[in-house]
Design a protein around this motif. Structure first.
Motif, mmCIF file in Angstrom:
data_model
loop_
_atom_site.group_PDB
_atom_site.id
_atom_site.type_symbol
_atom_site.label_atom_id
_atom_site.label_comp_id
_atom_site.label_asym_id
_atom_site.label_seq_id
_atom_site.Cartn_x
_atom_site.Cartn_y
_atom_site.Cartn_z
ATOM 1 N N ASP A 216 0.841 -1.196 0.000
ATOM 2 C CA ASP A 216 0.000 0.000 0.000
ATOM 3 C C ASP A 216 0.880 1.251 0.000
ATOM 4 O O ASP A 216 1.075 1.899 1.037
ATOM 5 N N VAL A 217 1.402 1.606 -1.146
ATOM 6 C CA VAL A 217 2.306 2.746 -1.259
ATOM 7 C C VAL A 217 1.505 4.045 -1.290
ATOM 8 O O VAL A 217 0.434 4.120 -1.883
ATOM 9 N N GLY A 218 2.008 5.050 -0.612
ATOM 10 C CA GLY A 218 1.329 6.342 -0.562
ATOM 11 C C GLY A 218 2.187 7.372 0.132
ATOM 12 O O GLY A 218 3.375 7.157 0.380
ATOM 13 N N LYS A 219 1.573 8.490 0.505
ATOM 14 C CA LYS A 219 2.336 9.578 1.118
ATOM 15 C C LYS A 219 2.936 9.169 2.459
ATOM 16 O O LYS A 219 4.039 9.609 2.820
ATOM 17 N N PHE A 220 2.230 8.297 3.195
ATOM 18 C CA PHE A 220 2.776 7.878 4.478
ATOM 19 C C PHE A 220 3.979 6.951 4.303
ATOM 20 O O PHE A 220 4.818 6.850 5.199
ATOM 21 N N SER A 221 4.054 6.273 3.172
ATOM 22 C CA SER A 221 5.231 5.448 2.895
ATOM 23 C C SER A 221 6.482 6.316 2.850
ATOM 24 O O SER A 221 7.522 5.970 3.423
ATOM 25 N N LEU A 222 6.381 7.451 2.179
ATOM 26 C CA LEU A 222 7.513 8.372 2.100
ATOM 27 C C LEU A 222 7.823 8.980 3.461
ATOM 28 O O LEU A 222 8.991 9.098 3.851
ATOM 29 N N ILE A 223 6.781 9.348 4.202
ATOM 30 C CA ILE A 223 6.987 9.945 5.526
ATOM 31 C C ILE A 223 7.716 8.967 6.444
ATOM 32 O O ILE A 223 8.678 9.327 7.146
#
Length: 313
Positions: A216-223
């Protein structure tokens, strides 16, 4: 405290002793005349406060002891000495916050080499991730995160970029560029074997709700990757090495690689693509955050006037 050993050519021993004697962050200075055999010379030993180590090593390197002799550092677990206590009090800063740049270069260089041990750990981690995915076991996924050795090369890339040590960048990039594909190839073979023997099926993958966070890749993955990279570099540049375990179990690099393989075998190309994206986001995020932390720490050292030239060895 750190224990420093320096092999000195006889004509440089007195200058080295003078440097060490003059620094307030040293204790227990010992000189062994003529005991070094290869290279020939004298052996100088001294205990140094961690926060003074970088400055002292830099001063010894200006005497070219790193090329004509040798300098080694090792951590001291326990030091019962008033002289050692005075040295730590006299040295500027705090030992936990001190960055020993030569130690950092040596450590990241060692942990970023592509060798049998590195490849074995990475492969086992990918296999564990695949097992965790097909069994819907978040605990096994966490185990794969801990076993994975990929933070070493990522930290080495950050160090190489900040210090312009392109040899570190190349070495670490090779470890990642070869290590991950090989580990994924072995995992692919094991997954194909598992599918052929009926251990799992596409329905098993679709039912894996507890491990959906892996792809589940998304903005929280980067954070999360940025926070993990920052914490990891803080740990490596200080005396708080125990924090690295938390870094390992906070990012889904190896699990994403394992999920991509399992999804590809079951021809779920959407999840395969998302997993690969998760892997890339985590790798890039960790390097960026680690490099930023390292630049900030180096800037602070420059502001304090304690930065010293770094040896290329």
């Amino acid at each position: 405290m750190l224990h420093l050993r320096a092999v000195c050519p006889p004509d440089k021993t007195d200058k080295a002793v003078e440097v060490l004697r003059a620094h307030p962050g040293t204790a227990h200075l010992i000189v062994h005349r003529g005991v070094a055999v290869l290279p020939e010379g004298d052996l100088v030993e001294v205990d140094v406060a961690r926060e003074a180590a970088d400055e002292i090593v830099g001063a010894l390197c200006t005497l070219q002891l790193d090329t004509s002799g040798g300098i080694t550092l090792e951590a001291i677990d326990t030091a019962l000495s008033d002289a050692a206590d005075r040295a730590e009090e006299a040295a500027p800063g705090d030992g936990a916050d001190a960055v020993v740049w030569q130690e950092l270069i040596a450590r990241t260089g060692e942990e970023s080499r592509l060798n049998v041990t590195f490849q074995a750990f990475l492969t086992i981690a990918c296999l564990l991730a695949a097992v965790g995915i097909v069994t819907n076991s978040a605990v096994t996924i966490v185990g794969a995160m801990v076993v994975g050795p990929e933070f070493g090369p990522l930290a080495a890339i950050a160090v190489g970029l900040v210090l312009r040590r392109w040899d570190l960048v190349r070495q670490a990039s090779v470890a990642l560029a070869i290590g991950f594909p090989l580990a994924m190839a072995v995992t692919l073979g094991a997954t194909l074997l598992g599918e052929a023997t009926g251990l799992f099926s596409r329905a098993t993958l679709l039912a894996n709700h507890q491990v959906d966070f892996v792809y589940d890749v998304g903005k929280f993955s980067l954070i999360i990757a940025l926070l993990a990279g920052a914490a990891g570099m803080l740990s490596m540049t200080s005396a708080k090495s125990a924090a690295l375990v938390g870094v390992f179990i906070s990012v889904t690099t190896v699990p994403a690689a394992g999920y991509a393989v399992v999804a590809a075998v079951l021809q779920d190309w959407e999840r395969c693509l998302y997993s690969f994206g998760q892997l890339v986001v985590n790798l890039i995020g960790i390097v960026i955050a680690a490099a930023v932390v390292l630049m900030l720490r180096r800037r602070g050292q420059r502001a304090g006037g304690t930065e010293r030239p770094l040896s290329r060895e």
